[in-house]
Design an enzyme around this catalytic site. Structure first.
Site, short mmCIF file in Angstrom:
data_model
loop_
_atom_site.label_atom_id
_atom_site.label_comp_id
_atom_site.label_asym_id
_atom_site.label_seq_id
_atom_site.Cartn_x
_atom_site.Cartn_y
_atom_site.Cartn_z
N ARG A 251 0.84 -1.18 0.00
CA ARG A 251 0.00 0.00 0.00
C ARG A 251 0.88 1.24 0.00
O ARG A 251 1.69 1.41 0.91
CB ARG A 251 -0.89 -0.04 1.25
CG ARG A 251 -2.11 0.79 1.13
CD ARG A 251 -3.04 0.49 2.26
NE ARG A 251 -2.47 0.82 3.56
CZ ARG A 251 -3.20 1.04 4.64
NH1 ARG A 251 -4.52 0.94 4.57
NH2 ARG A 251 -2.64 1.33 5.78
N THR B 79 -0.80 7.58 -0.98
CA THR B 79 -2.12 7.50 -1.65
C THR B 79 -3.01 6.43 -1.02
O THR B 79 -4.22 6.43 -1.24
CB THR B 79 -1.95 7.13 -3.13
OG1 THR B 79 -1.39 5.81 -3.21
CG2 THR B 79 -1.03 8.11 -3.84
N ASP C 170 0.50 -2.63 12.24
CA ASP C 170 0.83 -3.10 10.89
C ASP C 170 1.17 -4.59 10.97
O ASP C 170 2.20 -4.97 11.55
CB ASP C 170 2.02 -2.30 10.35
CG ASP C 170 2.34 -2.66 8.91
OD1 ASP C 170 2.45 -3.87 8.61
OD2 ASP C 170 2.47 -1.75 8.09
N ASP D 144 4.62 -5.78 9.53
CA ASP D 144 5.75 -5.40 10.38
C ASP D 144 5.79 -6.22 11.66
O ASP D 144 6.88 -6.59 12.14
CB ASP D 144 5.67 -3.91 10.73
CG ASP D 144 6.10 -3.03 9.56
OD1 ASP D 144 6.81 -3.54 8.67
OD2 ASP D 144 5.71 -1.86 9.53
C1 PRP Z 1 -1.19 -4.08 4.68
C2 PRP Z 1 -2.02 -5.31 5.00
C3 PRP Z 1 -2.89 -5.42 3.78
C4 PRP Z 1 -3.10 -3.99 3.39
C5 PRP Z 1 -4.44 -3.56 3.88
O1 PRP Z 1 -0.15 -4.44 3.85
O2 PRP Z 1 -1.26 -6.46 5.23
O3 PRP Z 1 -2.28 -6.12 2.71
O4 PRP Z 1 -2.09 -3.21 4.03
O5 PRP Z 1 -4.69 -2.28 3.47
P1 PRP Z 1 -5.84 -1.89 2.45
O6 PRP Z 1 -7.05 -2.69 2.81
O7 PRP Z 1 -6.00 -0.43 2.71
O8 PRP Z 1 -5.34 -2.18 1.07
P2 PRP Z 1 1.13 -3.50 3.57
O9 PRP Z 1 0.89 -2.58 2.43
O10 PRP Z 1 1.56 -2.87 4.85
O11 PRP Z 1 2.19 -4.56 3.06
P3 PRP Z 1 2.93 -5.74 3.87
O12 PRP Z 1 1.91 -6.82 4.12
O13 PRP Z 1 4.00 -6.15 2.91
O14 PRP Z 1 3.47 -5.15 5.14
#
Ligand code: PRP
Length: 208
Positions: free
Chosen positions: A103, A107, A199, A202
């Site tokens: 994400r 944005t 998160d 993380d």
């Molecule tokens: C987080 C989480 C989801 C997403 C949810 O991932 O694990 O995949 O954000 O957000 P959304 O519903 O607003 O799309 P992240 O982008 O932090 O990636 P990661 O799993 O690699 O840490």
């Protein structure tokens, strides 16, 4: 399609520990795996069975086995990987697909960086896995991609969802069943689920 909340006491107990900011990386991983397995157990309650004949040491028995289509789980990277681990403990022969999405922190839109899916994904019962359903952008993107690859009825399995994410998935994919362990209050200005658990990626990988 209704939203399914897995309110089993074991799931809710483990989720309470998962949310705690003091929970270690090691325990966080183990809990995600356990919760995912328990949620999958509930989510697979409606899988069709067929009669088979088995010879026991004593007599011939009519028993029941899973019928029809085989399963696939699709992990949204990174955090969905840990859910796949938990579910593969229950259905070890399931195929595993990976969709890499992160994400964009400004944005909040999902950015795709990797896709690898089983060749016969369109012939399988598919569960999409991501611990967090926040804005829903990642889940909608993954479900849209799977639809384009011919998956008729993917299901979405997340540990915690925000109302905003549920609404986004229901608007884009109204026929997709969403299975959650908890529906939280809201998103904050950074797109984090409140109260949530932080998160997930993380906390699973110790990267913050
Ligand atoms: C987080 C989480 C989801 C997403 C949810 O991932 O694990 O995949 O954000 O957000 P959304 O519903 O607003 O799309 P992240 O982008 O932090 O990636 P990661 O799993 O690699 O840490």
């Amino acid at each position: 399609m209704p939203l399914t909340l897995v309110d089993h006491p074991l799931v809710q107990h483990k989720l309470s520990v998962l949310r705690d900011h003091r929970t270690t990386v090691r325990d966080f991983r183990a809990l995600c795996t356990e919760i995912s397995a328990l949620m999958a157990y509930e989510a697979m309650r409606d899988l069709p069975l067929e009669d088979v004949t088995v010879e026991t040491p004593v007599a011939v028995a009519t028993a029941r086995r899973l019928a029809g289509k085989k399963l696939a789980v699709v992990a949204i990277l990174r955090a969905g990987l840990i859910m796949a681990d938990g579910i593969l403990g229950l259905v070890p022969s399931a195929r595993v697909g990976h969709i890499g999405l992160y994400r964009d922190e400004d944005t909040l839109k999902p950015v795709q960086y990797f896709v690898k899916l089983p060749g016969d994904i369109a012939d399988r019962d598919v569960f999409v896995l991501d611990p967090m359903l926040a804005t829903g952008g990642s889940a909608v993107a993954a479900l849209t991609l799977l639809r384009e690859r011919g998956v008729a009825h993917p299901r979405l399995l997340c540990i915690i969802g925000a109302p905003e994410g549920v609404a986004a998935v229901q608007a884009a994919h109204p026929d997709v069943e969403i299975i959650l362990a908890a529906l939280d209050e809201r998103l904050d200005e950074r797109g984090f689920i409140v109260p949530g658990l932080g998160d997930a990626g993380d906390r699973i990988y110790g990267t913050r």
